[in-house]
Design a protein around this motif. Structure first.
Motif, short mmCIF file in Angstrom:
data_model
loop_
_atom_site.label_atom_id
_atom_site.label_comp_id
_atom_site.label_asym_id
_atom_site.label_seq_id
_atom_site.Cartn_x
_atom_site.Cartn_y
_atom_site.Cartn_z
N GLY A 147 0.88 -1.26 0.00
CA GLY A 147 0.05 0.00 -0.04
C GLY A 147 0.99 1.17 -0.04
N ILE A 148 1.96 1.27 -0.77
CA ILE A 148 2.94 2.60 -0.77
C ILE A 148 2.49 3.63 -1.92
N ALA A 149 2.44 4.61 -1.26
CA ALA A 149 2.13 5.79 -2.08
C ALA A 149 3.55 6.15 -3.09
N HIS A 150 2.90 6.75 -4.26
CA HIS A 150 3.76 6.93 -5.15
C HIS A 150 5.18 7.67 -4.61
N SER A 151 4.77 8.90 -3.98
CA SER A 151 5.94 9.85 -3.23
C SER A 151 7.04 9.01 -2.29
N GLU A 152 6.33 7.97 -1.89
CA GLU A 152 7.19 6.96 -0.85
C GLU A 152 7.84 6.08 -1.53
#
Length: 264
Positions: free
Chosen positions: A226-231
């Motif tokens: 569930g990683i965000a693009h920025s992360e």
């Protein structure tokens, strides 16, 4: 929410068929196999002794980031019921028997249900049972086993008794959408074995469709946790130049560049 939950339950049902005193009368999540009437009496509409398998509460505590694929601790319920209506009359003696050699008595009901509970454990731990092997591969460990019983006597004299075995297991995580299945993993083994079943092809097809997605490793990693693009960018998970997702190729110039100084 969980494909593993579905697959493990189907595997458990198939593993029990023909391996206990109820024969093939093993039900998948059949609500109402045991019920309570308006007078509070336990009842069953099943024509013979049965086992019904359910998946109940689940809890995933040690979730990584925002992962939706974790299954955590999941309760599997094995309900076994028997009623006086299941008894048959011995044509030679006239005795009412639950099954050959076992009379239709309250003690026999309890004997039958305790025996069923033992047979469930034996079937699911049988090394020669392929469906049980798949069920075991879906579970990392058995956390807890609980047993309970109930009984009822209706106004019409019909007696019924039931036992429930609640097994809390640590289920493996679901495979993320688009991630190739390991050939030796439980889900791939389940799909291969499920091809032998009749009547479940529609459900199996829907499960397969749910796993279809873009087969890019970095996208699968983002889905898994569930990683965000920025992360993902900060963790260097995403490709630097969108090499995998790819910018569209408009034209290709296959002509070799001119060598300085002219032809040799």
């Amino acid at each position: 929410m969980s494909l593993v939950r579905i697959a493990a339950r189907i595997a458990a049902v198939q593993a029990l068929k023909g391996k206990t005193s109820v024969g093939d009368n093993v039900l998948d999540s059949e609500i109402g196999a045991l019920d309570v009437d308006g007078d509070g009496n336990l009842r069953s509409t099943k024509p013979k002794p049965f086992i019904s398998v359910y998946t109940d509460e689940a809890r995933a505590d040690d979730n990584q980031l925002r992962a939706w694929v974790s299954n955590g601790r999941t309760e599997f319920l094995f309900e076994a019921g028997v009623t006086a209506a299941h008894a048959e009359t011995d044509t030679e003696t006239g005795d009412s028997l639950l099954y050959p050699g076992v009379p239709d008595t309250d003690a026999a009901f309890e004997f039958h249900l305790d025996l069923i509970a033992r047979q469930i454990g034996d079937a699911l731990s049988d090394p020669e049972n392929e469906w049980a092997e798949i069920f075991r591969k879906f579970t990392n460990t058995i956390v807890r086993i609980e047993r309970s019983r109930t009984s009822s006597g209706a106004k019409d004299g019909t007696r019924l008794a039931a036992h429930q075995v609640k097994v809390t297991v640590e289920l493996v995580s679901d495979p993320p959408k688009g991630e190739p299945l390991s050939a030796r993993g439980p889900m791939a083994l389940f799909f291969a074995k499920a091809a032998e079943l009749t009547g479940l092809s529609g459900r199996i097809a829907l499960m397969r469709e749910q796993l279809i997605g873009t087969p890019l490793e970095w996208e699968a990693s983002m889905r898994r946790f569930g990683i965000a693009h920025s992360e993902a960018d900060s963790l260097l998970i995403t490709p630097a130049t969108v090499a995998e997702g790819g910018l569209p190729i408009v034209a290709v110039n296959a002509q070799p560049a001119q060598i300085a100084g002219g032809p040799v």
